[in-house]
Each structure stands twice: as structure tokens, then as C-alpha cells.
Design a protein around this motif. Sequence first.
Motif, PDB file in Angstrom:
ATOM      1  N   PHE B  81     106.445  69.473  19.385  1.00  0.00           N
ATOM      2  CA  PHE B  81     105.546  68.419  18.923  1.00  0.00           C
ATOM      3  C   PHE B  81     106.133  67.022  19.096  1.00  0.00           C
ATOM      4  O   PHE B  81     105.859  66.138  18.299  1.00  0.00           O
ATOM      5  N   ALA B  82     106.925  66.811  20.132  1.00  0.00           N
ATOM      6  CA  ALA B  82     107.519  65.485  20.355  1.00  0.00           C
ATOM      7  C   ALA B  82     106.433  64.429  20.513  1.00  0.00           C
ATOM      8  O   ALA B  82     106.656  63.245  20.231  1.00  0.00           O
ATOM      9  N   ALA B  83     105.221  64.856  20.904  1.00  0.00           N
ATOM     10  CA  ALA B  83     104.112  63.905  21.074  1.00  0.00           C
ATOM     11  C   ALA B  83     103.697  63.264  19.750  1.00  0.00           C
ATOM     12  O   ALA B  83     102.973  62.272  19.734  1.00  0.00           O
ATOM     13  N   LEU B  84     104.148  63.840  18.621  1.00  0.00           N
ATOM     14  CA  LEU B  84     103.789  63.268  17.319  1.00  0.00           C
ATOM     15  C   LEU B  84     104.640  62.053  16.971  1.00  0.00           C
ATOM     16  O   LEU B  84     104.331  61.336  16.026  1.00  0.00           O
ATOM     17  N   SER B 121     114.870  69.999  -4.503  1.00  0.00           N
ATOM     18  CA  SER B 121     116.101  69.603  -5.208  1.00  0.00           C
ATOM     19  C   SER B 121     117.318  70.249  -4.541  1.00  0.00           C
ATOM     20  O   SER B 121     118.336  69.585  -4.292  1.00  0.00           O
ATOM     21  N   ALA B 122     117.203  71.561  -4.246  1.00  0.00           N
ATOM     22  CA  ALA B 122     118.325  72.266  -3.621  1.00  0.00           C
ATOM     23  C   ALA B 122     118.590  71.719  -2.221  1.00  0.00           C
ATOM     24  O   ALA B 122     119.746  71.596  -1.792  1.00  0.00           O
ATOM     25  N   MET B 123     117.520  71.357  -1.508  1.00  0.00           N
ATOM     26  CA  MET B 123     117.672  70.808  -0.160  1.00  0.00           C
ATOM     27  C   MET B 123     118.425  69.467  -0.203  1.00  0.00           C
ATOM     28  O   MET B 123     119.306  69.221   0.622  1.00  0.00           O
ATOM     29  N   VAL B 124     118.068  68.624  -1.183  1.00  0.00           N
ATOM     30  CA  VAL B 124     118.736  67.321  -1.293  1.00  0.00           C
ATOM     31  C   VAL B 124     120.221  67.527  -1.643  1.00  0.00           C
ATOM     32  O   VAL B 124     121.103  66.902  -1.042  1.00  0.00           O
ATOM     33  N   ASP B 125     120.503  68.424  -2.574  1.00  0.00           N
ATOM     34  CA  ASP B 125     121.895  68.710  -2.931  1.00  0.00           C
ATOM     35  C   ASP B 125     122.671  69.216  -1.714  1.00  0.00           C
ATOM     36  O   ASP B 125     123.800  68.801  -1.455  1.00  0.00           O
ATOM     37  N   HIS B 126     122.036  70.117  -0.958  1.00  0.00           N
ATOM     38  CA  HIS B 126     122.673  70.679   0.230  1.00  0.00           C
ATOM     39  C   HIS B 126     122.935  69.575   1.261  1.00  0.00           C
ATOM     40  O   HIS B 126     124.026  69.503   1.841  1.00  0.00           O
ATOM     41  N   ALA B 127     121.953  68.721   1.469  1.00  0.00           N
ATOM     42  CA  ALA B 127     122.095  67.637   2.449  1.00  0.00           C
ATOM     43  C   ALA B 127     123.257  66.727   2.049  1.00  0.00           C
ATOM     44  O   ALA B 127     124.106  66.369   2.885  1.00  0.00           O
ATOM     45  N   LEU B 128     123.308  66.374   0.769  1.00  0.00           N
ATOM     46  CA  LEU B 128     124.374  65.465   0.309  1.00  0.00           C
ATOM     47  C   LEU B 128     125.748  66.121   0.450  1.00  0.00           C
ATOM     48  O   LEU B 128     126.723  65.470   0.823  1.00  0.00           O
ATOM     49  N   ALA B 129     125.800  67.420   0.189  1.00  0.00           N
ATOM     50  CA  ALA B 129     127.086  68.123   0.260  1.00  0.00           C
ATOM     51  C   ALA B 129     127.551  68.332   1.691  1.00  0.00           C
ATOM     52  O   ALA B 129     128.742  68.541   1.935  1.00  0.00           O
ATOM     53  N   HIS B 130     126.626  68.299   2.668  1.00  0.00           N
ATOM     54  CA  HIS B 130     126.989  68.607   4.049  1.00  0.00           C
ATOM     55  C   HIS B 130     126.801  67.437   5.006  1.00  0.00           C
ATOM     56  O   HIS B 130     126.732  67.633   6.222  1.00  0.00           O
ATOM     57  N   GLY B 131     126.709  66.235   4.460  1.00  0.00           N
ATOM     58  CA  GLY B 131     126.648  65.041   5.307  1.00  0.00           C
ATOM     59  C   GLY B 131     125.368  64.912   6.115  1.00  0.00           C
ATOM     60  O   GLY B 131     125.348  64.239   7.149  1.00  0.00           O
ATOM     61  N   ILE B 132     124.287  65.548   5.644  1.00  0.00           N
ATOM     62  CA  ILE B 132     122.996  65.388   6.336  1.00  0.00           C
ATOM     63  C   ILE B 132     122.335  64.124   5.788  1.00  0.00           C
ATOM     64  O   ILE B 132     122.089  64.013   4.589  1.00  0.00           O
ATOM     65  N   ARG B 133     122.070  63.173   6.676  1.00  0.00           N
ATOM     66  CA  ARG B 133     121.520  61.892   6.232  1.00  0.00           C
ATOM     67  C   ARG B 133     120.048  61.726   6.565  1.00  0.00           C
ATOM     68  O   ARG B 133     119.380  60.862   6.003  1.00  0.00           O
ATOM     69  N   THR B 134     119.563  62.518   7.521  1.00  0.00           N
ATOM     70  CA  THR B 134     118.163  62.377   7.924  1.00  0.00           C
ATOM     71  C   THR B 134     117.524  63.752   8.015  1.00  0.00           C
ATOM     72  O   THR B 134     118.117  64.692   8.542  1.00  0.00           O
ATOM     73  N   LEU B 135     116.299  63.847   7.465  1.00  0.00           N
ATOM     74  CA  LEU B 135     115.520  65.082   7.577  1.00  0.00           C
ATOM     75  C   LEU B 135     114.206  64.727   8.259  1.00  0.00           C
ATOM     76  O   LEU B 135     113.625  63.672   7.991  1.00  0.00           O
ATOM     77  N   THR B 136     113.761  65.591   9.145  1.00  0.00           N
ATOM     78  CA  THR B 136     112.476  65.359   9.792  1.00  0.00           C
ATOM     79  C   THR B 136     111.575  66.549   9.514  1.00  0.00           C
ATOM     80  O   THR B 136     112.027  67.571   8.983  1.00  0.00           O
ATOM     81  N   GLY B 137     110.305  66.416   9.896  1.00  0.00           N
ATOM     82  CA  GLY B 137     109.389  67.529   9.696  1.00  0.00           C
ATOM     83  C   GLY B 137     108.046  67.261  10.332  1.00  0.00           C
ATOM     84  O   GLY B 137     107.705  66.117  10.627  1.00  0.00           O
ATOM     85  N   VAL B 138     107.313  68.353  10.558  1.00  0.00           N
ATOM     86  CA  VAL B 138     105.961  68.292  11.114  1.00  0.00           C
ATOM     87  C   VAL B 138     105.056  69.028  10.133  1.00  0.00           C
ATOM     88  O   VAL B 138     105.313  70.191   9.829  1.00  0.00           O
ATOM     89  N   VAL B 139     104.045  68.334   9.618  1.00  0.00           N
ATOM     90  CA  VAL B 139     103.195  68.945   8.588  1.00  0.00           C
ATOM     91  C   VAL B 139     101.751  68.493   8.756  1.00  0.00           C
ATOM     92  O   VAL B 139     101.440  67.600   9.540  1.00  0.00           O
ATOM     93  N   ARG B 140     100.884  69.104   7.953  1.00  0.00           N
ATOM     94  CA  ARG B 140      99.495  68.694   7.861  1.00  0.00           C
ATOM     95  C   ARG B 140      99.423  67.292   7.236  1.00  0.00           C
ATOM     96  O   ARG B 140     100.282  66.947   6.422  1.00  0.00           O
ATOM     97  N   PRO B 141      98.367  66.517   7.581  1.00  0.00           N
ATOM     98  CA  PRO B 141      98.297  65.130   7.097  1.00  0.00           C
ATOM     99  C   PRO B 141      98.372  64.994   5.568  1.00  0.00           C
ATOM    100  O   PRO B 141      99.093  64.136   5.053  1.00  0.00           O
ATOM    101  N   ALA B 142      97.638  65.843   4.835  1.00  0.00           N
ATOM    102  CA  ALA B 142      97.613  65.687   3.374  1.00  0.00           C
ATOM    103  C   ALA B 142      99.004  65.943   2.786  1.00  0.00           C
ATOM    104  O   ALA B 142      99.418  65.274   1.839  1.00  0.00           O
ATOM    105  N   PHE B 143      99.724  66.910   3.384  1.00  0.00           N
ATOM    106  CA  PHE B 143     101.064  67.197   2.872  1.00  0.00           C
ATOM    107  C   PHE B 143     102.017  66.065   3.241  1.00  0.00           C
ATOM    108  O   PHE B 143     102.905  65.712   2.464  1.00  0.00           O
ATOM    109  N   ARG B 144     101.822  65.470   4.433  1.00  0.00           N
ATOM    110  CA  ARG B 144     102.673  64.331   4.787  1.00  0.00           C
ATOM    111  C   ARG B 144     102.446  63.177   3.810  1.00  0.00           C
ATOM    112  O   ARG B 144     103.400  62.535   3.371  1.00  0.00           O
TER     113      ARG B 144
END
Lengths: 254, 201
Positions: B81-84, B121-144
Amino acid sequence: MIRVPRLFIEFYDLARAADDCEALMRLLVDVALDLGFDRVAMLHTAALIRRHPWLIRFDNYPFGWDRRLVVRGYRVIDPVLMAVRRRESGLLWPDGLPGAQFGDLQKTILEEGKRCGIRQGFTVPANVPGEPEGSISFATRSTRRIGWERLMLADAIGRTAFDQMRRIMGLGIGPDAAASITERERECIYWIAHGKSNQDVADLLGIDVETVRTYLKRVFLKLGRLNTRSQLVYEAMRLGLIDALPSVSSERGT
Amino acid sequence: MIRITHGFDLTDPLDTGMFEDRRRLFIDLMRWNLPVTAGRYEIDQFDGVRATYIVTHDRRGHCGSMRLLPSTRPHILGELFAALADRPVPRGRDTCEITRLCLPARLGAAGRLAVRNRLISAMVDHALAHGIRTLTGVVRPAFRDAVLAMGWDAAPLGPVRTIDGMTLGAFRIGITADTPAQLAGTGIYIPSPARPAAAAA
């Protein structure tokens, strides 16, 4: 059949006919006495900090009481007003106060109140979106239990009095600026309040960034006297165009 | 309870429970055009040792999960979905893609919301613990819309577009030490010691 007490009906008719603030306040003081409350205060909380022609402030509390005790600088420290701003129905005090959360200052205020003959009372919140926070307090030196019927009447009478005071002072009769904002314009403001750029808003609404700019120019014109996006968001909150709700979605996700 | 693993094991009931719940949600209920493995599991080409699985579970098994894919490898936004994205697709060792957020329908609306908040919450904790600074995603408009209004640093990567009959939008989230407090402000983040273990089933 449910009977509406005469006391309320009479007050309602007289208050609606009152055409100046003092006359309305006299009616309120009289009806409060009938209910067994010798003190009554109808006010916008901000009026304790500064006087302004649009701020309501009438009371027959002991002189100087507010000056000394309910405000420190720009902070309202009165325990009753602090508690009542977080609720919709009237609060019987001191019984209904969340005492555990109070510091020494609040305890001192309650003690000082007792010394001034303000031993217990009932405070009704009066909040209209776009207008300052308000309340009506009924207080008494008596320590006898205040029954439910008196509380219900005080609640209804307090709200009626506040609305009639707003009418007399000309509050809430101007054109409703919020009504002129279209749904698309409101969506732009909503996303700006969430920190999004014009390009982000364009992507989110599926429109061109130039269209977003046009909407925003229109919004600035409609709401008037605004220069920055921060002012726009503040004004939109004040007018109830956007709220402080956290986002909650029922969608299942990706 | 939260469990975070890399890769999966089909002899582990928690993993098979996750893939079965993914099939029920994404294929049976949402009618996504995805392959079914062994007649029961929704497993795609991105599942494997490089994927990180954040799973919440109780005594009975899987209650909800999400998958993080490294952006340096093939992933959904980059490959499909790079076109998004009108802007360059964020990639890098500190960037992951959130995919397959699975909140089973049987939990009910309130239960799904609670599980969603626990997973975030667990995802944010995991990201902080593992040096992940950016998260991306592809979702339906209402969820975005919901994701972008959660209070954290989040922005769309481009407008909503319809690809293969699915209307989708991409987003980017910046994770910093402030993110937990920002999400706590909207009632989403729950610190890990206070996070309730059992999900409403």
C-alpha cells in the motif's frame, strides 16, 4: 398526580417578571428564607477574582468572606466550589464533600465558615457552554438536617434564578457564533485541536489543502477577533464546538 | 497477561488461538481476501521470525493481539500500500509497522476497547524499551481518525484511497518518553503494573 409546590410556582412567575438584578435577588433571598436558608449566593466563580459587567455576583454572605477566604490569586480554593465544579447535581455540604482530598487550607475555610454562621448548605452548579462556570449556594447557620423536599426545591429555584439573572444581564441572547459554523469547518477545527497541520487535515478529510485554508479563513471571519490557531481552538472549546472527550472507537482495527 | 514473542510456534496453543481468532475476525467477519492455512489459521507472508507478536491472554487463551513488522524488511505499507503515502514511507531500524490488531468480536464492545488499550499500552512500553521511535500502519478511515485523536504525536501519511475495493489510510506515530503520559491523558495508557491481567470474555 404530582403536585408542584406553590413556593416554586410563585417564585418562577415572579422571577420571570423581574426586570432588574436587585429585584430578582430580593426574591431569591425571600424564597431562600422560606426554605430555611438565611444566606444565598448566586455567582460566576470568576466574579470572585474580578468584577465584570458580564459576570454574575450577588450574595448576602457575611461581608468580606469571599475576599479573605475563597480565592488565592487566580485560584479558587473554596472546597464547596472546588467540589461542585465537578458535578451536575446540587451538593449538600459539608456532608457531601470529599473531605479526604482536602488540605489544611480547605479545612480552615470550612471552620471559618462555621464561625461566620455558614454551617451547612446546598450548592447547585450552573454551567452553560460558552459562559463562565457558575453556581447558586444556599446556606444556613442551623445544624438541623435539611430534608429532601427542601433540597429539591432549592435546586429548582436556584437554577431558575440563575437563568433569570442571565436574562436580565443579557447573557446568552446574542447571535450564536457556533451555529454559523458548518460541519466541514468544525471538522477542520477538531483536527487542529488535535495538533494536525493543514496538510494532515486535508488528508484526513479527503480534500485539497487549499480548501482547508479556505475553510479556516471563513472560520476566523465568522468567529471574529481571532489571530492564531490557539485562539481558534480556545474559542471552539468555549463555544462547545469541540469537546474534551478522549477518542473512543468501536472499530476493530486493521 | 501480556506476552511478547518473535516468530510463532504452531504447537503453542496461544499462537494457534491467535491465528484462529485472526481468521474469524479478518476473513469470516470482515471478509478480507487473505489465505487460510490448514483450514483454520490466518497466516500471511509477513508472519514469521522477524515479526513481533504482542498478545494479551487469560487462562482460556488468546484475548487479542497485534503484530509489529520491521520497516527495513518487506511490510504491508511498504510492499502493498505504498500508494497511500504521499510522503516517503518511513523506514529504518527504529521504525515498525503495526499490523493485524485483532480484537475478537466475542469480547463485546467494552471488552474490545479494554483489550485495545492494554495492547496499545504494551506496544508503547515495548517500543520505548527497544528504541522504536516511529510506528506506521494502514487502517480503515474511521479507525485512523480514532488513532490520530488519541493524544499522541500522530499524523496521516496521505489521503484515504480505495485500493482493490478497500478504502484505507496510512498513518505515522512518533514514540517518545512523553507518549505514555499523552495516552494516559485520554484514558488509553495503563502503566504495566496496574494493567489488569484478565480480559472480559
